[in-house]
Design a protein around this motif. Structure first.
Motif, PDB file in Angstrom:
ATOM      1  N   ALA A  81       0.846  -1.190   0.000  1.00  0.00           N
ATOM      2  CA  ALA A  81       0.000   0.000   0.000  1.00  0.00           C
ATOM      3  C   ALA A  81       0.884   1.243   0.000  1.00  0.00           C
ATOM      4  O   ALA A  81       1.862   1.327   0.757  1.00  0.00           O
ATOM      5  CB  ALA A  81      -0.910  -0.001   1.223  1.00  0.00           C
ATOM      6  N   ASN A  82       0.554   2.195  -0.861  1.00  0.00           N
ATOM      7  CA  ASN A  82       1.280   3.473  -0.949  1.00  0.00           C
ATOM      8  C   ASN A  82       2.766   3.272  -1.237  1.00  0.00           C
ATOM      9  O   ASN A  82       3.586   4.155  -0.941  1.00  0.00           O
ATOM     10  CB  ASN A  82       1.111   4.281   0.346  1.00  0.00           C
ATOM     11  CG  ASN A  82      -0.341   4.545   0.673  1.00  0.00           C
ATOM     12  OD1 ASN A  82      -1.139   4.881  -0.213  1.00  0.00           O
ATOM     13  ND2 ASN A  82      -0.720   4.357   1.933  1.00  0.00           N
ATOM     14  N   HIS A  83       3.117   2.103  -1.785  1.00  0.00           N
ATOM     15  CA  HIS A  83       4.507   1.794  -2.156  1.00  0.00           C
ATOM     16  C   HIS A  83       5.455   1.834  -0.963  1.00  0.00           C
ATOM     17  O   HIS A  83       6.674   1.957  -1.137  1.00  0.00           O
ATOM     18  CB  HIS A  83       5.011   2.773  -3.235  1.00  0.00           C
ATOM     19  CG  HIS A  83       4.138   2.818  -4.452  1.00  0.00           C
ATOM     20  ND1 HIS A  83       4.073   1.793  -5.362  1.00  0.00           N
ATOM     21  CD2 HIS A  83       3.261   3.772  -4.892  1.00  0.00           C
ATOM     22  CE1 HIS A  83       3.221   2.097  -6.319  1.00  0.00           C
ATOM     23  NE2 HIS A  83       2.699   3.291  -6.057  1.00  0.00           N
ATOM     24  N   GLU A  84       4.922   1.710   0.235  1.00  0.00           N
ATOM     25  CA  GLU A  84       5.773   1.729   1.435  1.00  0.00           C
ATOM     26  C   GLU A  84       6.215   0.311   1.764  1.00  0.00           C
ATOM     27  O   GLU A  84       5.395  -0.595   1.931  1.00  0.00           O
ATOM     28  CB  GLU A  84       5.033   2.324   2.630  1.00  0.00           C
ATOM     29  CG  GLU A  84       5.932   2.436   3.865  1.00  0.00           C
ATOM     30  CD  GLU A  84       5.214   3.002   5.080  1.00  0.00           C
ATOM     31  OE1 GLU A  84       5.909   3.382   6.034  1.00  0.00           O
ATOM     32  OE2 GLU A  84       3.965   3.054   5.062  1.00  0.00           O
ATOM     33  N   ARG A  85       7.534   0.125   1.890  1.00  0.00           N
ATOM     34  CA  ARG A  85       8.119  -1.177   2.164  1.00  0.00           C
ATOM     35  C   ARG A  85       8.754  -1.192   3.545  1.00  0.00           C
ATOM     36  O   ARG A  85       9.151  -0.146   4.068  1.00  0.00           O
ATOM     37  CB  ARG A  85       9.188  -1.509   1.120  1.00  0.00           C
ATOM     38  CG  ARG A  85       8.648  -1.587  -0.298  1.00  0.00           C
ATOM     39  CD  ARG A  85       9.768  -1.696  -1.324  1.00  0.00           C
ATOM     40  NE  ARG A  85       9.246  -1.799  -2.678  1.00  0.00           N
ATOM     41  CZ  ARG A  85       9.017  -2.944  -3.304  1.00  0.00           C
ATOM     42  NH1 ARG A  85       9.286  -4.095  -2.675  1.00  0.00           N
ATOM     43  NH2 ARG A  85       8.535  -2.960  -4.516  1.00  0.00           N
ATOM     44  N   GLY A 129       0.454  -3.603   4.315  1.00  0.00           N
ATOM     45  CA  GLY A 129       0.364  -2.256   4.847  1.00  0.00           C
ATOM     46  C   GLY A 129       0.988  -2.180   6.217  1.00  0.00           C
ATOM     47  O   GLY A 129       0.978  -3.147   6.987  1.00  0.00           O
ATOM     48  N   ARG A 130       1.564  -1.052   6.535  1.00  0.00           N
ATOM     49  CA  ARG A 130       2.201  -0.843   7.839  1.00  0.00           C
ATOM     50  C   ARG A 130       1.152  -0.696   8.921  1.00  0.00           C
ATOM     51  O   ARG A 130       0.174   0.045   8.738  1.00  0.00           O
ATOM     52  CB  ARG A 130       3.108   0.399   7.815  1.00  0.00           C
ATOM     53  CG  ARG A 130       3.783   0.692   9.158  1.00  0.00           C
ATOM     54  CD  ARG A 130       4.564   1.998   9.119  1.00  0.00           C
ATOM     55  NE  ARG A 130       5.741   1.884   8.286  1.00  0.00           N
ATOM     56  CZ  ARG A 130       6.910   1.387   8.706  1.00  0.00           C
ATOM     57  NH1 ARG A 130       7.029   0.947   9.951  1.00  0.00           N
ATOM     58  NH2 ARG A 130       7.937   1.349   7.896  1.00  0.00           N
TER      59      ARG A 130
END
Length: 294
Positions: A256-260, A291-292
């Motif tokens: 999600a939202n390109h957050e790794r 997702g975080r």
């Protein structure tokens, strides 16, 4: 919540998945506190211990009303939680149980493993029983188990140092020929008993009792854990999540939202979602997306 560092965790399930984590406390009172994540809220449990909780598992014993969560320190310390009535206990395993590396719920019991191939089982009455594999000899060098997984209705697989894979059932332990000499760090079993093992220097071994295939991946990093969830095999290194599919290790892209994640240590499954626990945060794989959560 502003944790100093996540140590490990598990997913307890009773009607819904509830992640429970061990979190390191800061010096000078370095130890562990325990948290549960309920929806968007964090619950801190009252007991704080002066040791690092490096392994954790949750189980619903077949003859018990409440769940049980148990966290372990390297030298046999433990913290137990019955979430339904918020009961907490701390204790110490027998003195011969040291150098613990991991814990798992399997075969209607909590199991722990560690160096020199120790393997102990906690029954539903809270009693511990020694099921260790044969200890190492001088010719073996340093040996030990780093992870366990249930492979069928009555069997376990243990993996560890120097490419070791051991199969356990009612007949005892049977050492397998893995075809690898890498130190293994994680193991998971697919629904029909096929096993996937991961380890240092990108090592991956797949198979079942008596038949194993070692894969030469191009990974120059260590693979820390592996987990089967929702029809897929997920793998993590220290810093990245992968999918193991048809003999190929592919970087995960569904974020999600390109957050790794910036760090990864453990993969832990519930019935509804999968967690990737890193020192600096936790990601959840739910409905096909990572997702975080912190």
């Amino acid at each position: 919540m502003n944790p100093s560092a996540f140590l490990t965790g598990c997913v307890a399930h009773k009607g819904r998945d509830v992640p429970i984590f061990s979190v390191a406390t800061l010096p000078p009172n370095a130890g562990t506190v325990f948290f549960a994540r309920l929806e968007s809220d964090w619950i801190r449990y009252s007991v704080e211990v002066d040791w690092a909780a490096i392994a954790m598992a949750s189980i619903q014993y077949s003859n018990a009303v409440d769940l049980l969560v148990v966290a372990f320190g390297v030298q046999g310390q433990f913290w137990e939680l019955e979430p339904g009535r918020s009961a907490q206990r701390i204790g110490q395993l027998p003195e011969e149980v040291t150098d613990i590396t991991n814990a798992v719920a399997a075969l209607d019991a909590i199991w722990i493993c560690g160096m020199d191939r120790i393997t102990w089982k906690r029954d539903s009455n809270g009693k511990w029983h020694d099921y260790s594999a044969p200890p190492g000899t001088d010719d073996d060098g340093v040996v030990g188990f780093s992870a366990l997984a249930q492979t069928g209705r009555d069997s376990l697989v243990a993996v560890g140092w120097r490419g070791e894979i051991w199969w356990f059932n009612e007949s005892g332990w049977d050492k397998q020929d893995s075809g690898s000499n890498a130190n293994f760090n994680g193991v998971t079993a697919k629904p029909h008993g096929e096993v996937v093992v991961v380890g240092d220097r990108g090592a991956i071994v797949e198979g079942s009792i008596g038949r194993w295939q070692a894969y030469a991946t191009s990974a120059a990093f260590n693979l820390q854990d592996v987990c089967y969830f929702d029809g897929e095999v997920f793998v993590c290194s220290d810093f990245e999540i992968f999918v193991w599919r048809d003999g190929v290790l592919m970087p995960e892209t569904r974020f999600a939202n390109h957050e790794r994640p910036g760090s990864c240590m453990r993969l832990r499954t519930g019935k509804q979602f999968l967690l990737c626990i890193g020192e600096g945060g936790v990601f959840k794989f739910y409905q096909g997306v990572w997702g975080r959560i912190i």
